[in-house]
Design an enzyme around this catalytic site. Structure first.
Site, PDB file in Angstrom:
ATOM      1  N   HIS A 170       0.829  -1.207   0.000  1.00  0.00           N
ATOM      2  CA  HIS A 170       0.000   0.000   0.000  1.00  0.00           C
ATOM      3  C   HIS A 170       0.863   1.256   0.000  1.00  0.00           C
ATOM      4  O   HIS A 170       0.630   2.182  -0.775  1.00  0.00           O
ATOM      5  CB  HIS A 170      -0.908   0.016   1.231  1.00  0.00           C
ATOM      6  N   ASN A 223       0.956  -4.583  -6.423  1.00  0.00           N
ATOM      7  CA  ASN A 223       2.268  -3.971  -6.551  1.00  0.00           C
ATOM      8  C   ASN A 223       3.186  -4.865  -7.380  1.00  0.00           C
ATOM      9  O   ASN A 223       3.862  -4.404  -8.305  1.00  0.00           O
ATOM     10  CB  ASN A 223       2.865  -3.742  -5.161  1.00  0.00           C
ATOM     11  N   SER A 224       3.213  -6.144  -7.054  1.00  0.00           N
ATOM     12  CA  SER A 224       4.031  -7.099  -7.796  1.00  0.00           C
ATOM     13  C   SER A 224       3.548  -7.226  -9.239  1.00  0.00           C
ATOM     14  O   SER A 224       4.356  -7.312 -10.170  1.00  0.00           O
ATOM     15  CB  SER A 224       4.000  -8.472  -7.117  1.00  0.00           C
ATOM     16  N   ALA A 264      -7.024 -11.617  -0.181  1.00  0.00           N
ATOM     17  CA  ALA A 264      -7.311 -10.217  -0.529  1.00  0.00           C
ATOM     18  C   ALA A 264      -7.800 -10.098  -1.964  1.00  0.00           C
ATOM     19  O   ALA A 264      -8.676 -10.851  -2.381  1.00  0.00           O
ATOM     20  CB  ALA A 264      -6.079  -9.358  -0.257  1.00  0.00           C
ATOM     21  N   ASP A 265      -7.239  -9.144  -2.738  1.00  0.00           N
ATOM     22  CA  ASP A 265      -7.677  -8.923  -4.113  1.00  0.00           C
ATOM     23  C   ASP A 265      -6.976  -9.859  -5.096  1.00  0.00           C
ATOM     24  O   ASP A 265      -7.184  -9.761  -6.302  1.00  0.00           O
ATOM     25  CB  ASP A 265      -7.391  -7.475  -4.518  1.00  0.00           C
ATOM     26  N   GLN A 321      13.328  -6.523  -5.920  1.00  0.00           N
ATOM     27  CA  GLN A 321      12.444  -7.147  -6.901  1.00  0.00           C
ATOM     28  C   GLN A 321      12.465  -6.454  -8.255  1.00  0.00           C
ATOM     29  O   GLN A 321      12.450  -7.114  -9.301  1.00  0.00           O
ATOM     30  CB  GLN A 321      11.014  -7.202  -6.346  1.00  0.00           C
ATOM     31  N   ASP A 375      -5.009   6.263   1.534  1.00  0.00           N
ATOM     32  CA  ASP A 375      -5.215   4.875   1.130  1.00  0.00           C
ATOM     33  C   ASP A 375      -6.662   4.447   1.351  1.00  0.00           C
ATOM     34  O   ASP A 375      -7.348   4.955   2.234  1.00  0.00           O
ATOM     35  CB  ASP A 375      -4.289   3.975   1.942  1.00  0.00           C
ATOM     36  N   GLU A 402       4.747  -4.248 -11.263  1.00  0.00           N
ATOM     37  CA  GLU A 402       6.192  -4.306 -11.485  1.00  0.00           C
ATOM     38  C   GLU A 402       6.525  -5.327 -12.567  1.00  0.00           C
ATOM     39  O   GLU A 402       7.414  -5.095 -13.403  1.00  0.00           O
ATOM     40  CB  GLU A 402       6.912  -4.639 -10.180  1.00  0.00           C
ATOM     41  N   HIS A 435       1.998 -14.105  -5.865  1.00  0.00           N
ATOM     42  CA  HIS A 435       0.697 -14.156  -5.204  1.00  0.00           C
ATOM     43  C   HIS A 435      -0.299 -13.215  -5.869  1.00  0.00           C
ATOM     44  O   HIS A 435      -1.470 -13.186  -5.498  1.00  0.00           O
ATOM     45  CB  HIS A 435       0.849 -13.792  -3.726  1.00  0.00           C
TER      46      HIS A 435
END
Length: 483
Positions: free
Chosen positions: A30, A381-382, A400-401, A362, A131, A385, A377
């Site tokens: 977040h 964010n991942s 989660a989402d 990362q 947020d 990227e 997962h």
């Protein structure tokens, strides 16, 4: 994008340099993209104050160093809560159950922030960007007399789904224990549906009464407050989620959505985005240099998803049986024993695998030519990227989402294949997972690889001058400057 109205807020007097208050949620997935957005806003001439707490203050250091004249921290004591261990101020490496407690506890920052805002006579705050887990800043902004903009670290679809659930209070039918029960979202384009097992654990614990009533009601009110906001700013872009941006969504209160992503920097040479890395970026790059282009699988499930020993054992077997080169990042919260005994030594001896325990660089890894796939997962964010780097994904959503994101990536965008349909605690068949890994690195992965490169090019265009995300960001800044 539609232009928001401001009839429900009293505007602050104009200033030469608009002053915006940013309130992040203390979780890596977040806070990091909100800091990235802050850098973009600062570069466009806005004055920013970012709320933080003592243990989280260090995360702001790169932003403060890059924009010393326009970004300031507002460091406040972290609100204590009996359900949180002493000294814990960030969800990093914490069990997912703590998320609802953090949402509830952070609301105690309302009064100290209000007192600070009322003291800003020289540079009064003209807007609040916070947020979507900080819905309590909606009444705070109203008391300050300014509009609030919701920052969503998820995509538009991943944001609309939980807001729809809390708006409609969807439940399984009485007596139904089937995790395959389908939940449909009729107000979202395409009317997607998800099985109950794919619904956010945070929502399920609330609706099934598994959390303290006060905390559960705080969660519900958080999302309802978001629907009263001025609009949403999302770390996404039109080529990925255009169908959810074409018209205002009922499940987001028909509010404006500024799609400004990907907001993450294209490079991170030092590998320090998000904190001190457990392996130096240069050392990781040097290790990857030994492998052929696109041959390595990068495995990381974020800072909160924790594999059980059985899940980790299945993954370890799959990596060995598939014979693919790999980098496996193990969350510090997983503990030392999650990687099967002897696995790391065998991988090192074969010069085929590296295990990283803790935070990893990362962005550096995903941008390396040797990395051809990302087992993830599907945290947003991942996802962004990987998309920006043009790396296809092996989707293993946990909570989660992430199930929503995985379906979008696999079925709509075509940049991912399913690694495991599971979720927290679900152990995949190691043989099947090995087959997925080998197939992805081989010819079976050609389609997703090609589409990932195409989407990366579209993402790059979106953030350039004249691109869809660039234009939305400029419009957002203009709206703020007009307050």
């Amino acid at each position: 994008m539609t232009t928001p109205t401001t009839s429900n807020a009293v505007m602050a007097p104009p200033t030469a340099t608009p002053h915006v208050l940013l309130v992040p949620f203390p979780a890596q997935g977040h806070a990091l993209p909100l800091f990235d957005l802050a850098a973009l806003l600062a570069a466009r001439g806005l004055r920013l104050t970012v709320v933080t707490t003592p243990a989280n203050a260090a995360q702001l250091a790169p932003l403060l160093a890059a924009h010393p004249d326009s970004v300031r921290p507002l460091t406040l004591p972290f609100p204590s809560h009996p359900s949180l261990p002493a000294g814990v101020e960030n969800t990093k490496n914490c069990p997912p159950v703590y998320v609802t407690v953090f949402i509830h506890a952070l609301a105690a920052l309302h009064q100290p922030i209000l007192a600070w805002a009322k003291s800003q006579s020289v540079h009064p705050v003209v807007a609040v960007i916070s947020d979507f887990f900080c819905g309590w800043t909606q009444p705070l902004a109203a008391e300050i007399g300014v509009p609030r903009i919701v920052f969503t670290p998820s995509g538009v679809l991943g944001t609309a789904v939980p807001h729809s659930l809390l708006r409609r209070l969807v439940k399984r039918p009485a007596g139904c224990d089937d995790d395959g029960f389908k939940v449909t979202f009729p107000a979202i384009p395409g009317e997607p549906s998800y099985e109950w097992r794919e619904i956010s654990m945070v929502y399920k614990t609330y609706i099934e009464g598994l959390v303290e009533e006060q905390i559960g009601e705080s969660l519900k009110q958080n999302y309802l407050w978001n629907l009263e906001s001025w609009g949403f700013v999302s770390n996404t872009f039109r080529a990925l989620e255009g169908r959810y941006l074409d018209a205002p969504l009922e499940d987001l209160g028909f509010k404006c959505v500024w799609a400004v992503g990907p907001v993450a920097p294209g490079t991170d040479a030092a590998g320090e985005r998000g904190g001190e890395a457990a392996v130096a970026a240069g050392n990781l790059s040097a290790w990857l240099d030994a492998f052929l282009e696109g041959s390595v699988v990068y495995v990381c499930f974020g800072s909160q998803a924790v594999l059980t020993p059985a899940m980790a054992a299945a993954l370890a077997d799959a990596l060995e049986w598939s014979a693919v080169p790999f980098v496996w990042v193990v969350s510090a919260g997983s503990g030392e024993g999650v990687v099967p005994e002897g696995f790391e030594a065998r991988a090192a001896a074969a010069r085929r695998g590296m295990v990283v325990r803790g935070w990893a660089p990362q962005v550096v890894a995903l941008r390396h030519a040797a990395v051809g796939w990302f087992m993830t997962h599907c945290g947003w964010n991942s996802v962004l990227e990987a998309v920006a780097a043009g790396v296809p994904m092996l989707a293993w959503p946990m909570s989660a989402d992430q199930f929503v994101n995985a379906r979008l990536l696999v079925e709509k965008a075509g940049v991912a294949v399913r690694a495991c349909a599971g979720g927290v605690g679900v152990v995949p068949d190691a043989g099947e997972l090995a087959g997925v890994l080998a197939g992805a690195v081989g010819e079976k992965g050609n389609g997703a690889r090609a589409r990932a490169k195409e989407l990366a090019a579209e993402a790059a265009i979106a953030v350039r001058s004249g691109g869809s995300s660039y234009v939305d960001l400029e419009r957002l800044v203009q709206e703020i400057q007009n307050l």
